[in-house]
Design a protein around this motif. Structure first.
Motif, PDB file in Angstrom:
ATOM      1  N   ASP A  25       0.852  -1.190   0.000  1.00  0.00           N
ATOM      2  CA  ASP A  25       0.000   0.000   0.000  1.00  0.00           C
ATOM      3  C   ASP A  25       0.890   1.243   0.000  1.00  0.00           C
ATOM      4  N   ASP A 143       0.351  -5.491  -8.605  1.00  0.00           N
ATOM      5  CA  ASP A 143      -0.590  -4.658  -7.858  1.00  0.00           C
ATOM      6  C   ASP A 143      -1.819  -4.329  -8.693  1.00  0.00           C
ATOM      7  N   PHE A 144      -1.623  -4.062  -9.991  1.00  0.00           N
ATOM      8  CA  PHE A 144      -2.759  -3.720 -10.854  1.00  0.00           C
ATOM      9  C   PHE A 144      -3.750  -4.876 -10.887  1.00  0.00           C
ATOM     10  N   ARG A 146      -4.344  -6.937  -8.596  1.00  0.00           N
ATOM     11  CA  ARG A 146      -5.092  -6.978  -7.327  1.00  0.00           C
ATOM     12  C   ARG A 146      -6.243  -5.983  -7.347  1.00  0.00           C
ATOM     13  N   GLN A 147      -6.110  -4.924  -8.127  1.00  0.00           N
ATOM     14  CA  GLN A 147      -7.185  -3.929  -8.230  1.00  0.00           C
ATOM     15  C   GLN A 147      -8.259  -4.396  -9.215  1.00  0.00           C
ATOM     16  N   MET A 158     -13.647   2.349 -12.323  1.00  0.00           N
ATOM     17  CA  MET A 158     -12.610   1.410 -11.874  1.00  0.00           C
ATOM     18  C   MET A 158     -11.244   1.828 -12.407  1.00  0.00           C
ATOM     19  N   SER A 161     -10.064   5.012 -10.738  1.00  0.00           N
ATOM     20  CA  SER A 161      -9.552   4.728  -9.402  1.00  0.00           C
ATOM     21  C   SER A 161      -8.102   4.255  -9.463  1.00  0.00           C
ATOM     22  N   CYS A 162      -7.798   3.431 -10.445  1.00  0.00           N
ATOM     23  CA  CYS A 162      -6.414   2.972 -10.627  1.00  0.00           C
ATOM     24  C   CYS A 162      -5.512   4.136 -11.027  1.00  0.00           C
ATOM     25  N   ARG A 165      -4.740   5.906  -7.924  1.00  0.00           N
ATOM     26  CA  ARG A 165      -3.848   5.094  -7.085  1.00  0.00           C
ATOM     27  C   ARG A 165      -2.397   5.218  -7.537  1.00  0.00           C
ATOM     28  N   TYR A 166      -2.184   5.205  -8.858  1.00  0.00           N
ATOM     29  CA  TYR A 166      -0.821   5.209  -9.377  1.00  0.00           C
ATOM     30  C   TYR A 166      -0.321   6.593  -9.767  1.00  0.00           C
ATOM     31  N   TRP A 177      -4.032  -1.604 -18.272  1.00  0.00           N
ATOM     32  CA  TRP A 177      -5.028  -2.668 -18.106  1.00  0.00           C
ATOM     33  C   TRP A 177      -5.160  -3.486 -19.384  1.00  0.00           C
TER      34      TRP A 177
END
Length: 300
Positions: A25, A143-144, A146-147, A158, A161-162, A165-166, A177
């Motif tokens: 995290d 990690d991607f 996991r999202q 979605m 949100s990624c 996050r990044y 993706w």
């Protein structure tokens, strides 16, 4: 001489260290601090000594050797940039050049915004390698996944949100993706009713779903959400479109309109299994040419 490690290997090795020290995290990656801290420990006699914005007419970023009498290197990004996602990707890109190419280019490297004239040159190769490094260090696949699972159907929220996050653009997150998803999907970026470029997932390309924009301008379908800009439809949520709009089969289109850059980002998703009438075709090479300009070049 070039680096003996691939851009993916460099990024993966650094990611393993970050995971061990800071846990999973730990996003978004502070790539400025990372570049300086990592190189000062790994290459103490030749580190990245400075990272800052500068006036770089015609360039997104640059890697320069320190002036005579000083040691190390400097990473510079165009101070006219306002998107934090674009800045982050540019710094990561130049960090990649440092690790991969500084020995072969002792006088430094300047990275143009969309240098299409040199697509087939050695320059194109090193630009692609730097982008591969940047994508892997900022958005590691472990990690991607996991999202968003590789078989999961996505929506714009979605992916957004990624992107948050990044610390990257929506386009960069969507392309990342597409690189691992098992679904048939395609991103289409358009301006003034014409497709600038598009990228298909592997599954989509294998079923013949792609656009060859390298052969000339392609007009947006008149009934697409991107072309209509229909206020009665929530384009970000999207709509199911019948066969004949985008392709010979139905698809779901979701769109984000960027006022800042005056273009649209459409995400098209199709059924997992293509209709029987579709034949497998060769995947186009336009993405390999356009991705390097696109990954860090746009934001929402």
């Amino acid at each position: 001489m070039p680096s003996t490690l691939s851009p993916t290997r460099w990024a993966n090795d650094i990611t393993l260290v970050l995971n061990a020290v800071r846990g999973h995290d730990r996003f978004p990656v502070d790539v400025t601090a990372l570049a300086q801290e990592y190189t000062s420990q790994r290459f103490p006699d030749d580190p990245i000594a400075v990272v800052k914005g500068s006036v770089l007419p015609g360039f997104d970023g640059a890697l320069y050797r320190a002036p005579k009498g000083k040691k190390g290197w400097g990473i510079f990004y165009n101070s006219a940039m306002t998107s934090l996602g674009r800045i982050s990707f540019t710094v990561a890109h130049e960090f990649g050049h440092y690790l991969l190419h500084r020995l072969a280019y002792p006088n430094g490297i300047q990275c143009g915004e969309q240098d299409i004239v040199r697509w087939d040159s050695e320059y194109a190769k090193i630009e692609h390698e730097a982008n591969v490094f940047a994508a892997n260090i900022l958005m590691p696949f472990d990690d991607f996944r996991r999202q968003i699972d590789s078989g999961e159907r996505v929506d714009m929220d979605m992916l957004a949100s990624c992107a948050v996050r990044y610390g990257v653009s929506l386009i960069a997150a969507t392309i990342r993706w597409l690189e691992y998803t098992e679904r048939r999907a395609i991103i289409v970026v358009a301006r003034d009713s014409f497709i600038l470029w598009a990228r298909s997932s592997s599954a989509a390309a294998r079923s013949g779903v792609f656009f060859r924009t390298s052969r000339g301008p392609i007009e947006l379908p008149a009934l697409s959400l991107a072309a209509r800009r229909d206020a009665a439809c929530d384009a970000r949520v999207g709509a199911d479109l019948p066969p004949g709009v985008w392709f010979r089969e139905a698809c779901r289109e979701m769109v984000v309109f960027s006022d800042q850059y005056d273009f649209s980002i459409s995400l098209l998703q199709l059924d997992e299994q293509p209709p029987l009438f579709l034949e497998e075709q060769e995947e186009p090479d336009v993405y390999d040419r356009m991705r390097d300009a696109a990954l860090g070049g746009y934001d929402r």
